[in-house]
Design a protein around this motif. Structure first.
Motif, PDB file in Angstrom:
ATOM      1  N   SER A 127      20.166 106.736 -28.914  1.00  0.00           N
ATOM      2  CA  SER A 127      20.809 105.619 -28.222  1.00  0.00           C
ATOM      3  C   SER A 127      21.752 106.060 -27.104  1.00  0.00           C
ATOM      4  O   SER A 127      22.197 105.226 -26.316  1.00  0.00           O
ATOM      5  N   ALA A 128      22.065 107.339 -27.018  1.00  0.00           N
ATOM      6  CA  ALA A 128      22.891 107.837 -25.918  1.00  0.00           C
ATOM      7  C   ALA A 128      22.089 107.946 -24.625  1.00  0.00           C
ATOM      8  O   ALA A 128      22.661 108.144 -23.548  1.00  0.00           O
ATOM      9  N   PHE A 129      20.755 107.810 -24.721  1.00  0.00           N
ATOM     10  CA  PHE A 129      19.892 107.912 -23.549  1.00  0.00           C
ATOM     11  C   PHE A 129      19.463 106.521 -23.091  1.00  0.00           C
ATOM     12  O   PHE A 129      19.171 105.647 -23.913  1.00  0.00           O
ATOM     13  N   ALA A 130      19.397 106.333 -21.773  1.00  0.00           N
ATOM     14  CA  ALA A 130      18.927 105.065 -21.206  1.00  0.00           C
ATOM     15  C   ALA A 130      18.019 105.345 -20.023  1.00  0.00           C
ATOM     16  O   ALA A 130      18.326 106.202 -19.174  1.00  0.00           O
TER      17      ALA A 130
ATOM     18  N   THR B 171      17.645 101.052 -23.338  1.00  0.00           N
ATOM     19  CA  THR B 171      18.390 102.020 -24.134  1.00  0.00           C
ATOM     20  C   THR B 171      17.534 102.454 -25.319  1.00  0.00           C
ATOM     21  O   THR B 171      17.034 101.605 -26.071  1.00  0.00           O
ATOM     22  N   LEU B 172      17.370 103.743 -25.479  1.00  0.00           N
ATOM     23  CA  LEU B 172      16.510 104.251 -26.543  1.00  0.00           C
ATOM     24  C   LEU B 172      17.106 103.930 -27.913  1.00  0.00           C
ATOM     25  O   LEU B 172      18.326 103.835 -28.064  1.00  0.00           O
TER      26      LEU B 172
ATOM     27  N   ASN C  27      17.151  91.863 -25.316  1.00  0.00           N
ATOM     28  CA  ASN C  27      17.634  92.199 -26.649  1.00  0.00           C
ATOM     29  C   ASN C  27      18.704  93.277 -26.488  1.00  0.00           C
ATOM     30  O   ASN C  27      19.162  93.530 -25.366  1.00  0.00           O
ATOM     31  N   ASP C  28      19.107  93.902 -27.586  1.00  0.00           N
ATOM     32  CA  ASP C  28      20.168  94.904 -27.511  1.00  0.00           C
ATOM     33  C   ASP C  28      19.764  96.134 -26.708  1.00  0.00           C
ATOM     34  O   ASP C  28      20.624  96.880 -26.232  1.00  0.00           O
ATOM     35  N   ALA C  29      18.462  96.354 -26.549  1.00  0.00           N
ATOM     36  CA  ALA C  29      17.994  97.566 -25.871  1.00  0.00           C
ATOM     37  C   ALA C  29      17.555  97.330 -24.439  1.00  0.00           C
ATOM     38  O   ALA C  29      17.699  98.211 -23.588  1.00  0.00           O
ATOM     39  N   LEU C  30      17.012  96.145 -24.140  1.00  0.00           N
ATOM     40  CA  LEU C  30      16.383  95.897 -22.846  1.00  0.00           C
ATOM     41  C   LEU C  30      17.137  94.846 -22.050  1.00  0.00           C
ATOM     42  O   LEU C  30      17.459  93.775 -22.571  1.00  0.00           O
TER      43      LEU C  30
END
Length: 317
Positions: free
Chosen positions: A209-212, A203-204, A171-174
């Motif tokens: 969202s700046a942290f991954a 991605t958090l 997905n957009d995060a994983l």
């Protein structure tokens, strides 16, 4: 038609026939098509507290600087060709091991990237170059276990690998990925090498969202070195590499960390580790930590901080 052109047409129509004899009759000119260049580039540089390559320090556990440049050609919206160069400061040897080291690693790489929905891949090759690397042997009486004969390498360690790196965006995060590398001669020793690893990146959400968070677990397979790295007419010409038959040790490697990105700057805090003992690390790198100790700390687990920047053409607009 943009808002300004639309307003002009409405105003002209509302003026009625009274102005028909005073204004020329003409249709609005079509908007010029937007031309997007297929060419792009990527440049970047960074500073790290330790240059680690698959769990092995390349800078003797000291800071290293790096820079890279890449030229890209977007053949279609889904396929991109690229070529690039990168350079890193290195220090293969320590003060105990009295043989010089090349000051930098100079790499060249190229390949093709593709995207098919959630799937993407990167297929290419990379050459690792070591200009001015000391070669041959030297005599140091402290190394009684080898008759005092030592050397950084009988041959320049420049070598190349081919690679295939597929990935899948859950997905957009994983996102999940694989790294597959192969070389016919690891560090130009004659030992073939295969590397396989799996990666994960998350991605958090929201304001974080700046942290991954990301990690990698892999395995390095290595073959037997050429005879010149073991004996020369029965006499050592180098700190022995591998076991008595010249077989280099296989090992597991991992890293895990967190990265914070602000615009084009990234701060990465990461922990690196292997399952190599100090004896096995010495068999792999041939560089001892202590005189006649036949052990090396070059594969010790290590926490590493890296600050880097990365720019493409869109970042400069």
């Amino acid at each position: 038609m943009n808002k300004l052109s639309l307003a002009a047409v409405v105003l002209a129509a509302s003026a009625g026939t009274a102005f028909a004899g005073d204004l020329p009759s003409a249709k609005a000119a079509p908007a010029a098509p937007v031309v997007v260049s297929p060419w792009d580039f990527d440049i970047g540089a960074g500073l790290t507290s330790d240059y680690i390559f698959r769990g092995i320090t390349q800078s003797n556990h000291q800071p290293s600087v790096a820079a890279h440049g890449e030229l890209r050609y977007n053949w279609t919206a889904d396929y991109q060709f690229y070529v690039g160069v990168s350079g890193e400061s290195i220090k293969f040897t320590n003060n105990i091991f009295p043989v010089g080291s090349p000051a930098m690693e100079l790499d060249g790489f190229g390949g093709v990237r593709g995207t098919h929905g959630a799937f993407s891949f990167d297929l290419g090759a990379i050459g690792y170059g070591y200009p001015d690397s000391p070669e041959g042997t030297r005599i140091d009486p402290r190394y009684t276990s080898t008759g005092g004969v030592i050397g950084l390498a009988p041959r320049n360690p420049t070598f190349f690998e081919i690679y295939f790196k597929p990935s899948y965006a859950v997905n957009d995060a994983l996102s999940l990925g694989l790294n597959v590398f192969y070389t016919p001669s690891y560090l130009n020793t004659g030992a073939d090498g295969e590397y396989l690893s799996g990666t994960v990146k998350y991605t958090l959400p929201g304001q974080l969202s700046a942290f991954a968070l990301s990690g990698e677990f892999g395995h390095q397979w290595l073959g037997k070195v050429d005879a010149v790295y073991v004996t020369n007419n029965g006499n050592p010409t180098y700190q022995y590499l591998g076991d008595a038959n010249g077989k280099l040790p296989d090992y597991n490697y991992w890293n895990a960390g967190v990265a914070y990105t602000w615009k084009f700057l990234t701060l990465d805090l990461r922990y690196y580790g292997t399952d190599l003992s100090r004896t096995a690390a010495y068999q792999l790198v041939g560089i001892p930590t202590t005189v006649n100790g036949n052990k090396s700390n070059y594969a010790d687990d290590r926490f590493v901080a890296t600050l880097s920047f990365d720019l493409t053409s869109k970042d400069l607009k």
